[in-house]
Every structure is written in structure tokens, then in C-alpha cells.
Design an enzyme around this catalytic site. Structure first.
Site, PDB file in Angstrom:
ATOM      1  N   GLU A 186       0.856  -1.198   0.000  1.00  0.00           N
ATOM      2  CA  GLU A 186       0.000   0.000   0.000  1.00  0.00           C
ATOM      3  C   GLU A 186       0.879   1.229   0.000  1.00  0.00           C
ATOM      4  OE1 GLU A 186      -2.725  -0.170   3.318  1.00  0.00           O
ATOM      5  OE2 GLU A 186      -3.902  -1.756   2.375  1.00  0.00           O
TER       6      GLU A 186
ATOM      7  N   ARG B  60      -1.752   9.905   2.090  1.00  0.00           N
ATOM      8  CA  ARG B  60      -3.185  10.121   2.270  1.00  0.00           C
ATOM      9  C   ARG B  60      -3.592  11.585   2.412  1.00  0.00           C
ATOM     10  NH1 ARG B  60      -5.528   5.453   6.186  1.00  0.00           N
ATOM     11  NH2 ARG B  60      -5.089   4.000   4.519  1.00  0.00           N
TER      12      ARG B  60
ATOM     13  N   HIS C  26      -9.506  10.173   5.366  1.00  0.00           N
ATOM     14  CA  HIS C  26      -9.289   9.209   4.284  1.00  0.00           C
ATOM     15  C   HIS C  26      -9.783   9.843   2.993  1.00  0.00           C
ATOM     16  CE1 HIS C  26      -9.188   5.571   1.932  1.00  0.00           C
ATOM     17  NE2 HIS C  26      -8.554   4.979   2.927  1.00  0.00           N
TER      18      HIS C  26
ATOM     19  N   ARG D  64      -0.799   8.486  10.480  1.00  0.00           N
ATOM     20  CA  ARG D  64      -0.639   7.035  10.623  1.00  0.00           C
ATOM     21  C   ARG D  64      -0.341   6.370   9.277  1.00  0.00           C
ATOM     22  NH1 ARG D  64      -4.277   2.888   9.894  1.00  0.00           N
ATOM     23  NH2 ARG D  64      -5.820   4.489   9.430  1.00  0.00           N
TER      24      ARG D  64
ATOM     25  N   HIS E 108     -11.279   9.723   9.433  1.00  0.00           N
ATOM     26  CA  HIS E 108     -11.027   8.282   9.421  1.00  0.00           C
ATOM     27  C   HIS E 108     -10.359   7.781  10.701  1.00  0.00           C
ATOM     28  CE1 HIS E 108     -10.199   4.401   7.691  1.00  0.00           C
ATOM     29  NE2 HIS E 108      -8.900   4.580   7.668  1.00  0.00           N
TER      30      HIS E 108
HETATM   31  C1  SIN Z   1      -7.576   1.561   3.708  1.00  0.00           C
HETATM   32  O1  SIN Z   1      -7.456   0.388   3.368  1.00  0.00           O
HETATM   33  O2  SIN Z   1      -7.567   2.481   2.908  1.00  0.00           O
HETATM   34  C2  SIN Z   1      -7.761   1.878   5.148  1.00  0.00           C
HETATM   35  C3  SIN Z   1      -6.884   1.103   6.010  1.00  0.00           C
HETATM   36  C4  SIN Z   1      -6.252   1.969   7.032  1.00  0.00           C
HETATM   37  O3  SIN Z   1      -6.706   3.076   7.267  1.00  0.00           O
HETATM   38  O4  SIN Z   1      -5.252   1.546   7.620  1.00  0.00           O
END
Ligand code: SIN
Length: 522
Positions: A115, A277, A231, A375, A340
Site C-alpha cells: 500500500e 493520504r 481518508h 498514521r 477516518h
Molecule cells: C484503507 O485500506 O484504505 C484503510 C486502512 C487503514 O486506514 O489503515
């Protein structure tokens, strides 16, 4: 489910991964009461469609996970807290596997995906996009085998009871509104986050900042409350909850299109849609505010991706969107940013201790500084199990040294409830917070928010029902967030101010702390 006892050894408020993992650790030392204000399945854990990050793959190293966590936190991660997270993470995940957690595999090997901001493939998933649900299921199943643990659902924890500066128990409101107290000298707050402080949130309806607000009322220090992660991609269908559309969709190659259906991220960041993010959330907010459309929307576009793979990899997201007549493999998916995750919370050390004797916190409710100002994706489920276990082990060791104070069982109250007033106050706060303390902030807006949120305190209904208590908690958390955001006169991580758009390391490479109304930095 069981009757609420009048007295117990340990109380765990919250039944997400942090609370459940702590309960398992506590069960060998005494009677544990786990309180959930809704059914057990209603927690942020169960909503987590993302994954769990852990340095367990052949290509990964603990040191790399540590570095990525520190880099994401934008200069203020507590390195000791991050080291604990990444070093103890693998053991906690092995243990979950032993307890039956079904993480996704390729053949017999665990599947690790990558990710944004992770330098290696290290994200485990379960059933594609139901990782939190599966971890919660396995932990609850384990906890239910331990006779010392009892669960009480639909019991709302309204407040902590203090005697001589130590916790002595909790005040509960049952589903029908009846109030009663439970006595215990060792209490863990694991109530999750504060998403409901904002109009748009990926969090469940239970995320009303109960833990942080009741700890603050009890004299606990809170820290880093200005750092709220937004988010970038929550489903935006008017009238529907802002369901989280995982970052992993962009990891699989989804594009972001502006209201004119143009891609915009490549011009903003070299990592395009996989930029950090906060960068993506701000870019989306800017495209929305620049648009002249009546209700401008940004879209996720997966039409160019292999549809069978997307449907299989994200079954829950696929079926949820289908409920709103959106086929994510064929249609543009309307999105907007949403609150989020709260990086701040009740200040704890690395064992869950707060400054109030007998009171501990873990998971999103706590602030160890592990996430700094932002985070790293998929670190929160890991945080829950690592720090939940640590807090549980510590509470177990310390029980005998705590003083047991007697509390009355029954609570009489003649105060009148006013649910409509509570609901109205919540709506006002959520709108004020979204407008003035959301993705993009400035001093004038924050000042406006401080005035409006303070004025609302005197107009809240008496905290007699669950909803009026939630209104009080939301108001309190909102006040902590806006005051901390006002005091941090710089931009860092998820906290962005147009009037102070860059870092000010000399003054603010520190954590904010609040115990009374005043914010200081240390
Ligand atoms: C996501 O998968 O975008 C959210 C997971 C997270 O906030 O750690």
C-alpha cells in the site's frame, strides 16, 4: 450474554481488537468484564476493510517497517512506541493465526500486498477486504473460551467513577435507560476513535470519542488531538453512510477523476494516486472547491482494471457499492474525503498507563505517539493487538497494588432527558467541525469553531441518556481538537493550515498535551 455484575476485577470498555486482546491477557489474573455499547460486532475493528501491516514476508525487515512508520508520522513519531509496534507485531500475528484467524493465502503461503508509503509488500488481508472483521471474530472466539471473561452488550459507559484520585468503577446506562454502577479498580479504555465528531466519517456510529472524553473529565492528559487523518476515498452517495473505499483500490491501479472527469493526481505528486493520504485528501478537496458544479464529486475509476480480479479482491466493497446501484468494475464511483482515524488520544506510556491511577488506554483511544502526525496505512489493527496485549499484561501485574474502593450499585437521577436537543447539538458540532477543522484549516476558521463549540457546551442536555452522553463526549472531543489545532501554528502530517502551510520544527516538532483547557507542547 450475561447480567452486569456489581463488582469485578477488570473492566474493559470496548470490544474491538484492542479491548478483546487485552481481555485475553487479563483472563488468567481475574474476572474481566468487557462492555460494548452496541452489539459486539459494532466497532471500528469490524469496519476495517483495509489490512494489517506486519513485517513477516521473506522480502521484508522489521527495520524497514519501522522506518516507513517513522517517515509517515512526519517528524514526531515516538520511536520507542514504533519499535514496540513493529517488533512485537509478528508475534501477535502468529498468535492470531494459532487462534484461527484466516488471513488470505496464495497456496499455503500468506499473501502480502503493498500500500501507499510502505516500502515492501507487508499487508495481510482476510476474505479480501474483511480483515478487521476476521481478526475480531477470532479474538472474540478465543475470549469466549476463557471462563473469566464476561461480555455485556448494549451497556453504555457514561463515566468513570473516581475515589481519592484513583478509578473505582464505571457508571453504565443500559439499553432501556436504567443506570447502575460497576466497581473495579483497574479499567481499560479501548473505545475506538472520534470519527462522529465530523459530519463525514468512515467510522461506525459508535465512534463518539467516549474514551477520550471520559478520561479527560477524569483528569487524564490527552495528546496530539489536532491530528485527525482524513481518508481520501469514502463513498459519496447522499443519504448513505460514508463507506470506506480502501486505499488498496488505488494500490490495484484505480484512478481519481475530478468533476470534469480528468485525472489530476499525476500533476500533484510523483506517486500520483498513491501519494500520502493527506496529500490526496487535500487534492480532492481542492478539486471539489474549484469546481463550478452544484454538488461536485470526485470519482474513483476502475473501469480499466480486470473486473473479475477486482470483484474477488474486494468482495465487501463490491457488494456494498452494488447496494447503491454502483458496479465498481463498470461505473465511476463517487467519493469524497471523510474523517477516518484519530492519531491523538489519551496519553499513555508503552504499557497503556494514563496519569490516572488504575486507568489504562489502548488502541485508537490511546496516544503513545506511535503514529506521530500521520498514521501509516494498515498500522492500526496491529496497534490494537500489540498495545492491547501490553496493557492487559501490565494491568494483570498491577492489580494487587491498586486500592479497591466501594461504589454504590444504583444511581438515581431526576434529570430530564432531551434526545432532540442532543441530536441537534451533535449535528451542529459535526457541521462546524467539518467546515472549520476538516481537511484544510486556518486560524480564523478554528477561532470561529472554538467559539461555537464552547457556546454549545452550555446548551447541551443533561447527560442522562446514552445519546445525551454521546453529545457531551462529541462536544468535549471537538473542543480538544480545535484548541490543539489552533495552538499548532504550522502544518504537519494530517494537520494542514493555509495560514501556516509549512513545518515549524523549532517550535512544533513536539507533541501537544492538554489536561486543562490550556494546550502546551512537549
Ligand atoms: C484503507 O485500506 O484504505 C484503510 C486502512 C487503514 O486506514 O489503515
Amino acid at each position: 450474554m450475561q447480567q452486569v455484575p456489581a463488582e469485578t476485577d477488570f473492566i474493559v470498555v470496548g470490544a474491538g481488537v484492542a479491548g478483546l486482546r487485552a481481555a485475553v491477557a487479563l483472563a488468567e489474573a481475574g474476572r474481566v468484564l468487557v462492555l460494548a455499547k452496541q452489539e459486539l460486532t459494532e466497532s471500528a475493528t469490524l469496519f476495517a476493510v483495509g489490512g494489517v501491516a506486519v513485517a513477516l514476508s521473506d522480502e521484508d525487515e522489521i527495520g524497514l517497517h519501522l522506518q516507513d512508520t517513522i517517515d509517515a508520522g512526519d517528524g514526531i513519531v515516538n520511536p520507542d512506541a514504533a519499535r514496540v509496534l513493529v517488533e512485537e507485531g509478528p508475534e501477535r500475528i502468529h498468535e492470531l493465526l494459532e487462534w484461527g484467524t484466516q488471513f488470505d493465502r496464495t497456496g499455503s503461503k500468506l499473501t502480502f500486498t503493498r500500500e501507499g508509503a510502505h516500502s515492501r509488500s507487508r499487508i495481510l488481508h482476510a476474505h479480501g477486504d474483511s480483515t478487521g472483521r476476521e481478526m475480531g471474530r477470532a479474538l472474540a472466539a478465543k475470549a469466549m473460551t476463557l471462563p473469566n471473561i464476561s461480555f455485556c452488550e448494549f451497556e453504555f459507559t457514561a463515566d468513570l467513577i473516581l475515589k481519592d484520585g484513583s478509578v473505582a468503577g464505571v457508571e453504565l446506562i443500559a439499553e432501556g435507560g436504567k443506570r447502575h454502577n460497576v466497581q473495579a479498580s483497574s479499567i481499560l479504555l479501548a473505545t475506538g476513535g472520534a470519527g462522529q465528531v465530523f459530519r463525514d466519517t468512515t467510522n461506525p456510529s459508535v465512534a463518539t470519542a467516549d474514551g477520550v472524553a471520559m478520561a479527560y473529565r477524569a483528569g487524564a492528559v490527552v495528546s496530539d488531538m489536532e491530528f485527525v487523518q482524513f481518508h481520501p476515498t469514502a463513498l459519496y452517495v447522499p443519504g448513505a453512510p460514508r463507506f470506506l473505499l480502501s486505499e488498496a483500490l488505488r494500490g490495484e491501479g484505480a484512478y481519481l477523476l475530478n468533476p470534469d472527469l480528468q485525472r489530476f493526481m499525476p500533476a500533484i505528486h510523483p506517486m500520483a494516486e498513491l501519494a500520502p493520504r493527506d496529500v490526496v485528501a487535500r487534492a480532492i478537496a481542492s478539486e471539489i472547491s474549484r469546481s463550478t458544479a452544484t454538488d461536485p464529486v470526485v470519482y474513483l475509476d476502475m473501469r480499466h482494471l480486470e473486473s473479475t480480479h477486482i470483484g474477488k479482491r474486494f468482495p465487501r466493497i463490491y457488494s456494498t457499492c452494488l447496494q447503491y446501484k454502483i458496479d465498481i468494475t463498470k461505473d465511476l464511483v463517487p467519493i469524497r474525503p471523510a474523517a477516518h482515524y484519530l492519531m491523538g488520544g489519551v496519553k499513555t506510556d508503552l504499557y497503556g498507563h494514563t496519569n490516572v491511577r488504575g486507568l489504562y488506554a489502548a488502541g485508537e483511544t490511546a496516544c503513545t505517539g506511535v503514529h506521530g502526525a500521520n498514521r501509516l496505512a494498515s498500522n492500526s489493527l496491529l496497534e490494537g493487538v500489540v498495545y492491547g496485549a501490553r496493557a492487559g499484561e501490565c494491568m494483570r501485574e498491577e492489580l494487587q497494588s491498586l486500592t479497591r474502593n466501594t461504589v454504590e450499585r444504583d444511581v438515581e437521577s431526576n434529570a430530564k432527558d432531551d434526545p432532540e436537543k442532543a441530536e441537534q447539538a451533535i449535528r451542529v458540532i459535526q457541521n462546524v467541525m467539518w467546515r472549520y477543522a476538516g481537511v484544510v484549516r486556518d486560524g480564523a476558521g478554528l477561532q470561529e469553531a472554538i467559539v461555537m463549540i464552547s457556546a454549545l457546551r452550555d446548551r447541551l442536555p443533561a447527560p442522562v441518556s446514552r445519546r445525551s452522553c454521546e453529545a457531551r463526549n462529541i462536544q468535549q472531543a471537538a473542543s480538544l481538537i480545535v484548541r490543539s489545532a489552533m495552538a499548532r501554528k504550522e502544518s504537519r502530517g494530517a494537520h494542514f493550515r493555509t495560514d501556516f502551510p509549512v513545518h515549524d520544527d523549532a517550535n512544533f516538532r513536539k507533541h501537544s498535551v492538554m489536561q486543562t483547557e490550556k494546550v502546551s507542547f512537549e
